[in-house]
Design an enzyme around this catalytic site. Sequence first.
Site, PDB file in Angstrom:
ATOM      1  N   GLY A 171       0.922   6.319   9.873  1.00 63.52           N
ATOM      2  CA  GLY A 171       1.757   5.759  10.932  1.00 63.52           C
ATOM      3  C   GLY A 171       1.008   5.525  12.238  1.00 63.52           C
ATOM      4  O   GLY A 171       1.632   5.266  13.262  1.00 63.52           O
ATOM      5  N   HIS A 216       4.669  15.570   1.348  1.00 67.71           N
ATOM      6  CA  HIS A 216       4.235  14.586   2.365  1.00 67.71           C
ATOM      7  C   HIS A 216       3.901  15.341   3.650  1.00 67.71           C
ATOM      8  O   HIS A 216       4.535  16.333   3.992  1.00 67.71           O
ATOM      9  CB  HIS A 216       5.361  13.576   2.610  1.00 67.71           C
ATOM     10  CG  HIS A 216       4.929  12.413   3.440  1.00 67.71           C
ATOM     11  ND1 HIS A 216       4.805  12.487   4.816  1.00 67.71           N
ATOM     12  CD2 HIS A 216       4.566  11.149   3.093  1.00 67.71           C
ATOM     13  CE1 HIS A 216       4.398  11.310   5.264  1.00 67.71           C
ATOM     14  NE2 HIS A 216       4.240  10.485   4.249  1.00 67.71           N
ATOM     15  N   GLU A 239      -3.663  11.350   1.646  1.00 70.81           N
ATOM     16  CA  GLU A 239      -3.162  10.752   2.880  1.00 70.81           C
ATOM     17  C   GLU A 239      -3.720  11.516   4.075  1.00 70.81           C
ATOM     18  O   GLU A 239      -3.171  12.560   4.456  1.00 70.81           O
ATOM     19  CB  GLU A 239      -1.637  10.818   2.923  1.00 70.81           C
ATOM     20  CG  GLU A 239      -0.961  10.037   1.822  1.00 70.81           C
ATOM     21  CD  GLU A 239       0.417   9.542   2.254  1.00 70.81           C
ATOM     22  OE1 GLU A 239       0.636   8.339   2.197  1.00 70.81           O
ATOM     23  OE2 GLU A 239       1.253  10.362   2.675  1.00 70.81           O
ATOM     24  N   LYS A 279      10.585   6.262   4.302  1.00 65.41           N
ATOM     25  CA  LYS A 279      10.845   7.328   5.283  1.00 65.41           C
ATOM     26  C   LYS A 279      12.336   7.311   5.662  1.00 65.41           C
ATOM     27  O   LYS A 279      13.152   6.860   4.864  1.00 65.41           O
ATOM     28  CB  LYS A 279       9.941   7.182   6.506  1.00 65.41           C
ATOM     29  CG  LYS A 279       8.471   7.017   6.148  1.00 65.41           C
ATOM     30  CD  LYS A 279       7.570   7.287   7.316  1.00 65.41           C
ATOM     31  CE  LYS A 279       6.162   6.841   6.987  1.00 65.41           C
ATOM     32  NZ  LYS A 279       5.156   7.672   7.624  1.00 65.41           N
ATOM     33  N   GLU A 327       4.565  14.797   6.623  1.00 69.25           N
ATOM     34  CA  GLU A 327       5.691  14.961   7.562  1.00 69.25           C
ATOM     35  C   GLU A 327       6.579  16.119   7.131  1.00 69.25           C
ATOM     36  O   GLU A 327       7.177  16.812   7.965  1.00 69.25           O
ATOM     37  CB  GLU A 327       6.474  13.638   7.678  1.00 69.25           C
ATOM     38  CG  GLU A 327       5.670  12.593   8.446  1.00 69.25           C
ATOM     39  CD  GLU A 327       5.977  11.145   8.114  1.00 69.25           C
ATOM     40  OE1 GLU A 327       7.004  10.869   7.467  1.00 69.25           O
ATOM     41  OE2 GLU A 327       5.163  10.276   8.499  1.00 69.25           O
ATOM     42  N   SER A 363      -1.489   3.945   6.863  1.00 63.38           N
ATOM     43  CA  SER A 363      -1.569   2.660   7.573  1.00 63.38           C
ATOM     44  C   SER A 363      -2.150   1.528   6.730  1.00 63.38           C
ATOM     45  O   SER A 363      -2.821   0.640   7.267  1.00 63.38           O
ATOM     46  CB  SER A 363      -2.363   2.818   8.873  1.00 63.38           C
ATOM     47  OG  SER A 363      -1.684   3.690   9.760  1.00 63.38           O
ATOM     48  N   ASN A 387       7.131   4.149   0.712  1.00 58.78           N
ATOM     49  CA  ASN A 387       7.870   5.288   1.275  1.00 58.78           C
ATOM     50  C   ASN A 387       8.642   4.771   2.485  1.00 58.78           C
ATOM     51  O   ASN A 387       8.055   4.552   3.537  1.00 58.78           O
ATOM     52  CB  ASN A 387       6.874   6.385   1.687  1.00 58.78           C
ATOM     53  CG  ASN A 387       7.545   7.515   2.441  1.00 58.78           C
ATOM     54  OD1 ASN A 387       8.767   7.655   2.421  1.00 58.78           O
ATOM     55  ND2 ASN A 387       6.746   8.339   3.110  1.00 58.78           N
TER      56      ASN A 387
HETATM   57  C1  PEP Z   1       3.347   7.404   4.415  1.00 59.63           C
HETATM   58  O1  PEP Z   1       4.434   7.563   4.967  1.00 59.63           O
HETATM   59  O2  PEP Z   1       3.087   8.013   3.384  1.00 59.63           O
HETATM   60  C2  PEP Z   1       2.395   6.470   5.003  1.00 59.63           C
HETATM   61  C3  PEP Z   1       1.224   6.329   4.443  1.00 59.63           C
HETATM   62  O3  PEP Z   1       2.819   5.800   6.138  1.00 59.63           O
HETATM   63  P1  PEP Z   1       2.083   4.555   6.842  1.00 59.63           P
HETATM   64  O4  PEP Z   1       1.704   3.592   5.734  1.00 59.63           O
HETATM   65  O5  PEP Z   1       3.115   4.000   7.764  1.00 59.63           O
HETATM   66  O6  PEP Z   1       0.881   5.103   7.531  1.00 59.63           O
END
Ligand code: PEP
Length: 253
Positions: free
Chosen positions: A173, A95, A167, A11, A97, A212, A9
């Site tokens: 992040g 997601h 998630e 982003k 976000e 992460s 992703n």
């Molecule tokens: C994500 O954006 O779905 C995600 C898991 O980000 P990160 O790996 O940076 O935590």
Amino acid sequence: MRVKLVAGNWKMNGNLASNQALLQALIPALSPIAGVECVVCAPFPYLFQLQQALHGSSIAWGAQDLCQFDNGAYTGGVSAAMLADFGCRYVIVGHSERRSVFGETDKIVALKFAQALKAGLTPILCVGETLGERDSGVTEMTVARQLDAVIAHSGVKTLAQAVIAYEPVWAIGTGKTATPAQAQAVHAFIRNRLAATDAAVAGGVLILYGGSVKAASAAQLFAMPDIDGGLIGGASLIVGEFAAICRAAQPAA
Ligand code: PEP
């Protein structure tokens, strides 16, 4: 046996030049990794670039969001049909976000999920609890509520054409990865909950972990019995990291 899937992703990152460099490096680095479906999900303006660069490669591509409505008077919207037009196979739906920054409710997420399926796309449905919810002991209740909204709208059978991504919001992040045991516990909860209504769907659906994930943590997470791969944010922008994460998903020979 379920295949493994690793989706990047990006982003809201990248530009034409940096994307091109990343894609040109990813194609040889990921091609092909036996038993692992590798996917990149880019911002809308770059989907044409993905289609041009990745067509004929082993890497599939997708978007990070879609509109909950069919084509029409929805200024700024991007429909599922448009994503399909650009060769997307996947689209991330719900997601955290999108839920927290853009106010997407469970109902909107359910509508988006249905739109993705209608256009023949595979939705990657994101669910997960905030730190406050985990600390209050309502992780399972939160994940169940998010899943149930989709099931109530589209039916449990539709999850056979979808991917679920667990998630935990506190891990996205932040550099704080869930431990393999913490992640496995929620993945097992999701699969068992689905099994209560449809064992075949529960047994077949891919459940990715996201939050992460780095090359150093991927193998231990992917070794857990109910973790079928990962949804990767920050690390998907770094060729060596993303390629190592995809390789870590490879089933043992
Ligand atoms: C994500 O954006 O779905 C995600 C898991 O980000 P990160 O790996 O940076 O935590």
